[in-house]
Scaffold this motif. Sequence first.
Motif, PDB file in Angstrom:
ATOM      1  N   PRO A  27       0.951  -1.343  -0.183  1.00 56.66           N
ATOM      2  CA  PRO A  27       0.144  -0.345   0.144  1.00 56.66           C
ATOM      3  C   PRO A  27       1.091   0.953  -0.010  1.00 56.66           C
ATOM      4  CG  PRO A  27      -0.686  -1.362   1.596  1.00 56.66           C
ATOM      5  CD  PRO A  27       0.803  -2.223   1.324  1.00 56.66           C
ATOM      6  N   GLY A  28       1.002   2.224  -0.413  1.00 53.28           N
ATOM      7  CA  GLY A  28       1.310   2.998  -1.188  1.00 53.28           C
ATOM      8  C   GLY A  28       2.592   3.710  -1.688  1.00 53.28           C
ATOM      9  N   SER A  29       2.547   2.416  -2.325  1.00 51.55           N
ATOM     10  CA  SER A  29       3.921   2.308  -3.192  1.00 51.55           C
ATOM     11  C   SER A  29       3.772   3.014  -4.770  1.00 51.55           C
ATOM     12  CB  SER A  29       4.129   1.166  -3.269  1.00 51.55           C
ATOM     13  OG  SER A  29       3.636   0.003  -3.795  1.00 51.55           O
ATOM     14  N   ALA A  30       2.474   3.345  -5.136  1.00 53.61           N
ATOM     15  CA  ALA A  30       2.442   3.690  -6.632  1.00 53.61           C
ATOM     16  C   ALA A  30       2.760   4.653  -7.160  1.00 53.61           C
ATOM     17  CB  ALA A  30       1.103   4.115  -6.586  1.00 53.61           C
ATOM     18  N   THR A  31       3.840   5.696  -6.096  1.00 50.50           N
ATOM     19  CA  THR A  31       4.262   7.201  -6.655  1.00 50.50           C
ATOM     20  C   THR A  31       5.872   6.303  -6.836  1.00 50.50           C
ATOM     21  OG1 THR A  31       3.087   8.375  -5.313  1.00 50.50           O
ATOM     22  CG2 THR A  31       5.746   8.907  -6.232  1.00 50.50           C
ATOM     23  N   GLN A  35       8.295   5.673 -10.790  1.00 51.18           N
ATOM     24  CA  GLN A  35       9.026   6.286 -11.055  1.00 51.18           C
ATOM     25  C   GLN A  35      10.155   5.178 -11.645  1.00 51.18           C
ATOM     26  OE1 GLN A  35      10.595   7.183  -7.091  1.00 51.18           O
ATOM     27  NE2 GLN A  35       9.616   9.337  -6.647  1.00 51.18           N
ATOM     28  N   LEU A  36       9.744   3.737 -11.348  1.00 50.64           N
ATOM     29  CA  LEU A  36      10.785   2.628 -11.523  1.00 50.64           C
ATOM     30  C   LEU A  36      10.250   1.880 -13.366  1.00 50.64           C
ATOM     31  CD1 LEU A  36      10.807   0.951  -8.285  1.00 50.64           C
ATOM     32  CD2 LEU A  36      13.465   2.209  -9.569  1.00 50.64           C
ATOM     33  N   HIS A  40      11.957  -0.881 -14.679  1.00 51.30           N
ATOM     34  CA  HIS A  40      10.771  -1.982 -14.517  1.00 51.30           C
ATOM     35  C   HIS A  40      11.629  -2.673 -16.291  1.00 51.30           C
ATOM     36  CE1 HIS A  40       7.971  -5.244 -14.260  1.00 51.30           C
ATOM     37  NE2 HIS A  40       7.362  -4.836 -14.592  1.00 51.30           N
ATOM     38  N   TRP A  41      10.584  -2.337 -17.349  1.00 55.65           N
ATOM     39  CA  TRP A  41      10.792  -2.637 -18.910  1.00 55.65           C
ATOM     40  C   TRP A  41      11.766  -2.672 -19.108  1.00 55.65           C
ATOM     41  CZ3 TRP A  41       6.603   1.926 -20.343  1.00 55.65           C
ATOM     42  CH2 TRP A  41       5.388   1.600 -20.072  1.00 55.65           C
ATOM     43  N   SER A  42      12.558  -2.275 -18.602  1.00 56.27           N
ATOM     44  CA  SER A  42      13.740  -2.691 -19.150  1.00 56.27           C
ATOM     45  C   SER A  42      14.729  -4.315 -18.483  1.00 56.27           C
ATOM     46  CB  SER A  42      15.401  -1.662 -18.573  1.00 56.27           C
ATOM     47  OG  SER A  42      14.637  -0.211 -19.389  1.00 56.27           O
ATOM     48  N   TYR A  43      14.304  -4.345 -17.276  1.00 56.15           N
ATOM     49  CA  TYR A  43      15.156  -5.064 -16.907  1.00 56.15           C
ATOM     50  C   TYR A  43      13.658  -6.850 -17.749  1.00 56.15           C
ATOM     51  CZ  TYR A  43      14.821  -9.149 -13.246  1.00 56.15           C
ATOM     52  OH  TYR A  43      15.317 -10.354 -12.512  1.00 56.15           O
ATOM     53  N   MET A  44      12.400  -6.312 -17.997  1.00 57.03           N
ATOM     54  CA  MET A  44      12.071  -7.762 -18.002  1.00 57.03           C
ATOM     55  C   MET A  44      12.375  -7.120 -19.848  1.00 57.03           C
ATOM     56  SD  MET A  44       9.822  -9.156 -16.021  1.00 57.03           S
ATOM     57  CE  MET A  44       9.925  -8.594 -14.596  1.00 57.03           C
ATOM     58  N   ASP A  45      12.653  -6.900 -20.923  1.00 58.27           N
ATOM     59  CA  ASP A  45      13.286  -6.880 -21.716  1.00 58.27           C
ATOM     60  C   ASP A  45      14.175  -7.204 -22.606  1.00 58.27           C
ATOM     61  OD1 ASP A  45      10.997  -4.228 -22.857  1.00 58.27           O
ATOM     62  OD2 ASP A  45      13.060  -3.081 -22.837  1.00 58.27           O
ATOM     63  N   PHE A  85      13.410 -11.908  -7.430  1.00 57.02           N
ATOM     64  CA  PHE A  85      13.813 -11.045  -6.515  1.00 57.02           C
ATOM     65  C   PHE A  85      14.652  -9.895  -7.494  1.00 57.02           C
ATOM     66  CE2 PHE A  85      12.614 -15.157  -4.225  1.00 57.02           C
ATOM     67  CZ  PHE A  85      11.520 -14.126  -3.848  1.00 57.02           C
ATOM     68  N   ASP A  86      15.297  -9.875  -7.895  1.00 56.49           N
ATOM     69  CA  ASP A  86      16.544  -8.942  -8.266  1.00 56.49           C
ATOM     70  C   ASP A  86      15.263  -7.332  -9.548  1.00 56.49           C
ATOM     71  OD1 ASP A  86      17.944 -10.310  -7.890  1.00 56.49           O
ATOM     72  OD2 ASP A  86      19.038 -11.811  -9.895  1.00 56.49           O
ATOM     73  N   GLU A  87      14.138  -8.280  -9.945  1.00 61.63           N
ATOM     74  CA  GLU A  87      13.103  -7.555 -10.381  1.00 61.63           C
ATOM     75  C   GLU A  87      13.227  -5.937  -9.725  1.00 61.63           C
ATOM     76  OE1 GLU A  87      10.201  -5.171 -11.507  1.00 61.63           O
ATOM     77  OE2 GLU A  87      10.341  -5.771  -9.766  1.00 61.63           O
ATOM     78  N   PRO A  88      13.492  -4.574 -10.740  1.00 63.01           N
ATOM     79  CA  PRO A  88      13.918  -3.921  -9.636  1.00 63.01           C
ATOM     80  C   PRO A  88      12.364  -3.129  -8.640  1.00 63.01           C
ATOM     81  CG  PRO A  88      14.335  -3.509 -12.190  1.00 63.01           C
ATOM     82  CD  PRO A  88      14.103  -4.556 -11.517  1.00 63.01           C
ATOM     83  N   ASN A  89      11.435  -3.278  -8.930  1.00 57.34           N
ATOM     84  CA  ASN A  89      10.458  -3.140  -8.420  1.00 57.34           C
ATOM     85  C   ASN A  89      10.460  -3.557  -6.758  1.00 57.34           C
ATOM     86  OD1 ASN A  89       9.377  -1.128  -9.849  1.00 57.34           O
ATOM     87  ND2 ASN A  89       8.098  -2.567 -10.778  1.00 57.34           N
ATOM     88  N   TYR A  90      10.759  -5.023  -7.042  1.00 63.43           N
ATOM     89  CA  TYR A  90      11.145  -5.628  -5.419  1.00 63.43           C
ATOM     90  C   TYR A  90      12.200  -5.423  -4.904  1.00 63.43           C
ATOM     91  CZ  TYR A  90      11.417  -9.878  -2.320  1.00 63.43           C
ATOM     92  OH  TYR A  90      11.857 -10.023  -1.402  1.00 63.43           O
ATOM     93  N   GLN A  91      13.457  -4.892  -5.594  1.00 63.95           N
ATOM     94  CA  GLN A  91      14.186  -4.228  -4.553  1.00 63.95           C
ATOM     95  C   GLN A  91      14.342  -3.179  -4.239  1.00 63.95           C
ATOM     96  OE1 GLN A  91      17.926  -6.270  -4.765  1.00 63.95           O
ATOM     97  NE2 GLN A  91      16.732  -7.909  -5.455  1.00 63.95           N
TER      98      GLN A  91
END
Length: 197
Positions: A27-31, A35-36, A40-45, A85-91
Motif C-alpha cells: 500500500p502506498g507504493s504507487a509513486t 518512478q521505476l 522495470h520494462w528494461s529489466y523485462m526486456d 527477486f532481482d526485479e527493480p520494483n522488488y529491490q
Amino acid sequence: MTGMELSLRFMVGTRGMEFFCYHRDRPGSATLRDQLVEEHWSYMDQYAAELIARGPTLSPDGETATGSVHIVDLPDLATARAFVFDEPNYQAGVYRDVMLRRWRNVLGRTMWDFPGGRDDGNQYLVLGLGSGQAADLVPPDRDELIAYGPLLSDDGTAWLGTALLVRAPDPDAARAVLTPDRYADIEVHDWTFGGRR
C-alpha cells in the motif's frame, strides 16, 4: 501410478520449466512504482523471449496498479527466484510479497497470441488455491482464455491450484471458469496486458 500422477507427469513434461509469478504491491507504493517504470520494462526486456504473459493487476476503478503478473519459461527454480527477486520494483520495495509457483502452459501460447486482442473487454487474473486431487486441468472453453495452467509444487509433482488470465464480462464470470468447490480460495483481480506497446 494414479490418474493424478499421470496428469501431473504429462503437465511437467520435458521442456523448460514454466513459472507463475505474482508480485503484490505494498500500500502506498504507487509513486515509487511510477518512478521505476522504465527500469522495470528494461529489466523485462531481457526476458522477452521467455515471457508467456505479463501485466499489472489493478484496483477496481482501473486507475492504480495493485500487483504484477509474470508468467515465464526459465531453465530452473534458481533462475526463476533470481528473476523475481532481482526485479527493480522488488529491490526498491514496491512489492509486499511474491507468489512464485511452477506452472504449466496448457494453452501452449503466449498472451501475444491471444486471438481476442489486448484491448477489447474486461480482463482478469483468477487464482484458485487448492491441494489434493487436481482440478480443472483441462479448461472448459479456450476462446476467452489468455493464459491458463495449474500451479505446481517446486518439484512439479503436487497440484496447488490454477492460475489463469481471462477476458470476461465481469469478475463473477471470470471466477466461474474454475470449479468452486475444488479450491480453498479463489481470488479475482482486474488485470491488463502489460509491457511496451
